[in-house]
Design a protein around this motif. Sequence first.
Motif, PDB file in Angstrom:
ATOM      1  N   UNK A 129       0.913  -1.373   0.031  1.00  0.00           N
ATOM      2  CA  UNK A 129       0.199  -0.158   0.036  1.00  0.00           C
ATOM      3  C   UNK A 129       0.841   1.271   0.060  1.00  0.00           C
ATOM      4  N   UNK A 130       1.993   1.153   0.791  1.00  0.00           N
ATOM      5  CA  UNK A 130       3.031   2.380   0.781  1.00  0.00           C
ATOM      6  C   UNK A 130       3.481   2.653  -0.498  1.00  0.00           C
TER       7      UNK A 130
ATOM      8  N   UNK B 258       3.088   6.082  -2.986  1.00  0.00           N
ATOM      9  CA  UNK B 258       4.219   6.750  -3.111  1.00  0.00           C
ATOM     10  C   UNK B 258       3.988   6.875  -4.937  1.00  0.00           C
ATOM     11  N   UNK B 259       3.481   5.911  -5.538  1.00  0.00           N
ATOM     12  CA  UNK B 259       3.551   5.946  -7.165  1.00  0.00           C
ATOM     13  C   UNK B 259       2.079   6.521  -7.376  1.00  0.00           C
ATOM     14  N   UNK B 260       1.251   6.913  -6.548  1.00  0.00           N
ATOM     15  CA  UNK B 260       0.061   7.519  -6.930  1.00  0.00           C
ATOM     16  C   UNK B 260      -0.943   6.635  -7.623  1.00  0.00           C
ATOM     17  N   UNK B 261      -0.958   5.509  -7.345  1.00  0.00           N
ATOM     18  CA  UNK B 261      -1.761   4.289  -7.681  1.00  0.00           C
ATOM     19  C   UNK B 261      -2.761   3.883  -6.445  1.00  0.00           C
TER      20      UNK B 261
END
Length: 250
Positions: free
Chosen positions: A132-133, A137-140
Amino acid sequence: MRSRAGAGREDVGTPFLLLPGAGGRAWYWHRLVPELERRGHRVAAVDLPADDDTAGLEAYATVATAALDALVAAGGDGDAVVVAQSMGGLTAPLVAARRPVRLLVLLNAMVPRPGETGGEWWDAVDQAGARAALAREQGRPEDGDGETDFSHDVPPEVWAAGAEEVGDQSGTPFGEPWPLPSWPDVPTRVLAGRDDRFFPLALQRRVARDRLGLDVVEVPGGHLCALSRPAELADALDALLVAEPTRPVT
Protein backbone atom coordinates in the motif's frame (compact mmCIF):
# COMPACT_ATOMS: atom_id res chain seq x y z
CA MET A 1 7.06 -34.46 -11.44
CA ARG A 2 8.07 -32.82 -14.67
CA SER A 3 11.35 -30.95 -15.15
CA ARG A 4 12.76 -29.26 -18.19
CA ALA A 5 16.50 -29.69 -18.48
CA GLY A 6 18.72 -27.52 -20.62
CA ALA A 7 20.09 -28.89 -23.83
CA GLY A 8 23.66 -27.63 -23.45
CA ARG A 9 26.76 -29.73 -24.02
CA GLU A 10 27.69 -32.36 -21.44
CA ASP A 11 30.00 -31.37 -18.60
CA VAL A 12 29.97 -27.64 -19.21
CA GLY A 13 28.48 -24.76 -17.34
CA THR A 14 27.00 -24.39 -13.90
CA PRO A 15 23.85 -26.40 -13.13
CA PHE A 16 20.91 -24.11 -12.30
CA LEU A 17 17.79 -25.47 -10.57
CA LEU A 18 14.83 -23.08 -10.90
CA LEU A 19 11.95 -23.31 -8.40
CA PRO A 20 8.73 -21.42 -9.18
CA GLY A 21 6.43 -19.55 -6.84
CA ALA A 22 2.72 -20.02 -6.21
CA GLY A 23 1.10 -22.15 -8.89
CA GLY A 24 4.25 -24.21 -9.04
CA ARG A 25 4.82 -24.43 -12.80
CA ALA A 26 8.15 -24.70 -14.60
CA TRP A 27 6.55 -22.55 -17.33
CA TYR A 28 7.32 -19.46 -15.25
CA TRP A 29 10.99 -19.85 -16.18
CA HIS A 30 10.53 -20.58 -19.89
CA ARG A 31 12.00 -17.23 -21.02
CA LEU A 32 14.96 -17.42 -18.63
CA VAL A 33 16.03 -21.00 -19.43
CA PRO A 34 17.31 -20.26 -22.97
CA GLU A 35 19.08 -17.13 -21.72
CA LEU A 36 21.02 -19.15 -19.16
CA GLU A 37 21.73 -21.86 -21.72
CA ARG A 38 23.14 -19.24 -24.09
CA ARG A 39 25.54 -18.31 -21.30
CA GLY A 40 26.75 -21.91 -21.19
CA HIS A 41 24.83 -23.24 -18.20
CA ARG A 42 22.74 -26.37 -17.66
CA VAL A 43 19.24 -25.62 -16.44
CA ALA A 44 16.27 -27.50 -14.99
CA ALA A 45 13.00 -25.76 -14.17
CA VAL A 46 10.72 -27.78 -11.91
CA ASP A 47 6.98 -28.29 -11.59
CA LEU A 48 6.02 -28.40 -7.91
CA PRO A 49 2.82 -30.16 -6.71
CA ALA A 50 0.96 -26.88 -6.18
CA ASP A 51 -2.52 -28.18 -6.94
CA ASP A 52 -2.24 -31.23 -4.66
CA ASP A 53 -3.92 -30.61 -1.30
CA THR A 54 -2.07 -33.59 0.19
CA ALA A 55 1.34 -32.08 -0.64
CA GLY A 56 3.07 -30.02 2.02
CA LEU A 57 6.58 -28.62 2.29
CA GLU A 58 8.10 -32.10 2.63
CA ALA A 59 6.59 -33.14 -0.70
CA TYR A 60 7.74 -29.92 -2.38
CA ALA A 61 11.27 -30.45 -1.08
CA THR A 62 11.28 -34.09 -2.20
CA VAL A 63 10.25 -33.19 -5.76
CA ALA A 64 12.81 -30.38 -5.95
CA THR A 65 15.61 -32.52 -4.52
CA ALA A 66 14.94 -35.27 -7.05
CA ALA A 67 15.19 -32.73 -9.85
CA LEU A 68 18.45 -31.43 -8.40
CA ASP A 69 19.89 -34.94 -8.25
CA ALA A 70 18.99 -35.54 -11.90
CA LEU A 71 20.45 -32.20 -12.97
CA VAL A 72 23.76 -32.76 -11.21
CA ALA A 73 24.00 -36.34 -12.46
CA ALA A 74 23.62 -35.09 -16.04
CA GLY A 75 26.85 -33.11 -15.78
CA GLY A 76 28.03 -29.58 -15.21
CA ASP A 77 30.58 -27.59 -13.31
CA GLY A 78 30.27 -28.66 -9.66
CA ASP A 79 27.40 -28.07 -7.27
CA ALA A 80 24.21 -26.40 -8.47
CA VAL A 81 22.81 -22.93 -7.99
CA VAL A 82 19.24 -23.10 -6.67
CA VAL A 83 17.06 -20.13 -7.64
CA ALA A 84 13.71 -19.64 -5.89
CA GLN A 85 10.95 -17.27 -6.98
CA SER A 86 8.43 -15.85 -4.46
CA MET A 87 6.80 -18.77 -2.58
CA GLY A 88 9.70 -20.94 -3.75
CA GLY A 89 11.66 -19.35 -0.90
CA LEU A 90 9.89 -21.77 1.45
CA THR A 91 11.25 -24.79 -0.46
CA ALA A 92 14.72 -23.84 -1.68
CA PRO A 93 16.46 -23.82 1.74
CA LEU A 94 14.98 -27.26 2.46
CA VAL A 95 16.75 -28.52 -0.67
CA ALA A 96 19.98 -26.78 0.36
CA ALA A 97 19.79 -28.53 3.74
CA ARG A 98 19.58 -31.92 1.98
CA ARG A 99 22.19 -31.59 -0.76
CA PRO A 100 25.43 -29.67 -1.42
CA VAL A 101 24.52 -26.39 -3.10
CA ARG A 102 26.95 -23.86 -4.52
CA LEU A 103 24.62 -20.91 -4.06
CA LEU A 104 21.05 -20.26 -2.94
CA VAL A 105 19.40 -17.35 -4.77
CA LEU A 106 16.15 -15.81 -3.55
CA LEU A 107 14.35 -13.90 -6.30
CA ASN A 108 11.54 -11.69 -4.99
CA ALA A 109 11.13 -14.52 -2.50
CA MET A 110 9.56 -15.23 0.86
CA VAL A 111 12.17 -15.62 3.62
CA PRO A 112 10.66 -17.74 6.40
CA ARG A 113 11.67 -18.01 10.03
CA PRO A 114 11.84 -21.35 11.86
CA GLY A 115 8.38 -22.38 13.01
CA GLU A 116 6.62 -19.64 11.05
CA THR A 117 3.94 -20.75 8.61
CA GLY A 118 3.76 -19.35 5.13
CA GLY A 119 0.36 -17.99 6.04
CA GLU A 120 1.80 -16.09 9.01
CA TRP A 121 4.62 -14.62 6.93
CA TRP A 122 2.45 -11.99 5.24
CA ASP A 123 1.43 -10.21 8.45
CA ALA A 124 4.79 -10.81 10.10
CA VAL A 125 6.61 -8.81 7.41
CA ASP A 126 3.67 -6.41 6.79
CA GLN A 127 3.51 -7.21 3.09
CA ALA A 128 0.12 -5.48 2.73
CA GLY A 129 1.41 -2.30 4.37
CA ALA A 130 4.51 -2.21 2.17
CA ARG A 131 2.45 -2.79 -0.96
CA ALA A 132 0.00 0.00 0.00
CA ALA A 133 2.83 2.40 0.83
CA LEU A 134 4.43 1.86 -2.58
CA ALA A 135 1.08 2.40 -4.29
CA ARG A 136 0.62 5.73 -2.47
CA GLU A 137 4.15 6.77 -3.39
CA GLN A 138 3.47 6.01 -7.06
CA GLY A 139 0.01 7.59 -7.10
CA ARG A 140 -1.81 4.29 -7.60
CA PRO A 141 -4.89 3.00 -5.69
CA GLU A 142 -3.83 1.24 -2.50
CA ASP A 143 -6.37 -1.53 -3.09
CA GLY A 144 -5.26 -2.12 -6.67
CA ASP A 145 -5.73 -5.38 -8.50
CA GLY A 146 -3.34 -8.07 -7.27
CA GLU A 147 -2.94 -9.63 -10.70
CA THR A 148 -1.84 -6.29 -12.11
CA ASP A 149 0.71 -5.90 -9.33
CA PHE A 150 2.05 -9.30 -10.32
CA SER A 151 2.18 -8.77 -14.04
CA HIS A 152 2.33 -5.02 -14.72
CA ASP A 153 5.59 -5.23 -16.73
CA VAL A 154 5.12 -8.67 -18.33
CA PRO A 155 4.42 -8.50 -22.08
CA PRO A 156 0.64 -8.99 -22.50
CA GLU A 157 1.03 -11.90 -24.89
CA VAL A 158 3.31 -13.69 -22.44
CA TRP A 159 0.90 -13.17 -19.55
CA ALA A 160 -2.04 -14.34 -21.65
CA ALA A 161 -0.19 -17.55 -22.53
CA GLY A 162 0.41 -18.13 -18.84
CA ALA A 163 -3.31 -18.42 -18.16
CA GLU A 164 -3.14 -21.91 -19.64
CA GLU A 165 0.10 -22.84 -17.89
CA VAL A 166 -0.13 -21.64 -14.28
CA GLY A 167 -2.16 -23.91 -12.00
CA ASP A 168 -4.03 -23.43 -8.75
CA GLN A 169 -2.12 -23.15 -5.50
CA SER A 170 -3.16 -25.32 -2.56
CA GLY A 171 -3.10 -23.70 0.87
CA THR A 172 -1.54 -26.80 2.46
CA PRO A 173 2.11 -25.66 2.44
CA PHE A 174 1.10 -22.22 3.73
CA GLY A 175 -0.41 -23.84 6.83
CA GLU A 176 2.71 -25.77 7.86
CA PRO A 177 5.42 -24.39 10.19
CA TRP A 178 8.68 -23.96 8.33
CA PRO A 179 10.63 -27.01 9.55
CA LEU A 180 14.31 -26.03 9.70
CA PRO A 181 15.81 -24.86 13.02
CA SER A 182 17.78 -22.17 11.19
CA TRP A 183 18.69 -21.03 7.69
CA PRO A 184 21.12 -23.54 6.11
CA ASP A 185 24.78 -22.59 6.19
CA VAL A 186 24.93 -22.05 2.45
CA PRO A 187 26.03 -18.95 0.50
CA THR A 188 22.85 -17.00 -0.14
CA ARG A 189 22.04 -13.97 -2.31
CA VAL A 190 18.81 -12.01 -2.39
CA LEU A 191 17.72 -10.55 -5.74
CA ALA A 192 14.91 -8.00 -5.69
CA GLY A 193 13.09 -6.47 -8.64
CA ARG A 194 13.34 -2.69 -8.39
CA ASP A 195 9.85 -2.41 -9.92
CA ASP A 196 8.21 -5.15 -7.84
CA ARG A 197 4.79 -3.94 -6.70
CA PHE A 198 3.83 -7.14 -4.87
CA PHE A 199 6.94 -7.54 -2.72
CA PRO A 200 8.21 -3.94 -2.91
CA LEU A 201 11.95 -3.34 -2.91
CA ALA A 202 11.82 -1.61 0.48
CA LEU A 203 10.10 -4.67 1.96
CA GLN A 204 12.64 -7.06 0.49
CA ARG A 205 15.54 -4.97 1.78
CA ARG A 206 14.08 -4.97 5.28
CA VAL A 207 13.30 -8.68 5.33
CA ALA A 208 16.70 -9.68 3.93
CA ARG A 209 18.47 -7.54 6.50
CA ASP A 210 16.33 -8.55 9.48
CA ARG A 211 16.10 -12.27 8.74
CA LEU A 212 19.35 -13.08 6.95
CA GLY A 213 21.66 -10.15 7.66
CA LEU A 214 22.07 -9.69 3.90
CA ASP A 215 21.76 -6.81 1.46
CA VAL A 216 19.77 -7.21 -1.73
CA VAL A 217 21.01 -7.12 -5.29
CA GLU A 218 18.61 -5.05 -7.38
CA VAL A 219 17.56 -6.40 -10.76
CA PRO A 220 15.35 -4.80 -13.42
CA GLY A 221 11.68 -5.69 -13.52
CA GLY A 222 8.74 -6.46 -11.30
CA HIS A 223 7.67 -9.50 -9.29
CA LEU A 224 7.78 -11.78 -12.34
CA CYS A 225 11.02 -10.48 -13.81
CA ALA A 226 11.92 -13.89 -15.27
CA LEU A 227 8.98 -13.26 -17.63
CA SER A 228 9.48 -9.54 -18.14
CA ARG A 229 13.29 -9.13 -18.17
CA PRO A 230 14.82 -12.58 -18.76
CA ALA A 231 18.06 -11.43 -20.39
CA GLU A 232 18.84 -8.93 -17.64
CA LEU A 233 18.03 -11.52 -14.99
CA ALA A 234 20.31 -14.08 -16.66
CA ASP A 235 23.11 -11.51 -16.64
CA ALA A 236 22.55 -10.90 -12.91
CA LEU A 237 22.58 -14.62 -12.13
CA ASP A 238 25.69 -15.14 -14.23
CA ALA A 239 27.42 -12.31 -12.35
CA LEU A 240 26.71 -13.99 -9.01
CA LEU A 241 28.96 -16.88 -10.00
CA VAL A 242 32.05 -14.69 -9.77
CA ALA A 243 30.89 -12.48 -6.88
CA GLU A 244 32.19 -12.89 -3.34
CA PRO A 245 30.03 -15.54 -1.59
CA THR A 246 27.83 -14.19 1.19
CA ARG A 247 26.47 -16.29 4.01
CA PRO A 248 23.35 -15.49 6.01
CA VAL A 249 23.59 -14.28 9.60
CA THR A 250 20.52 -15.64 11.39
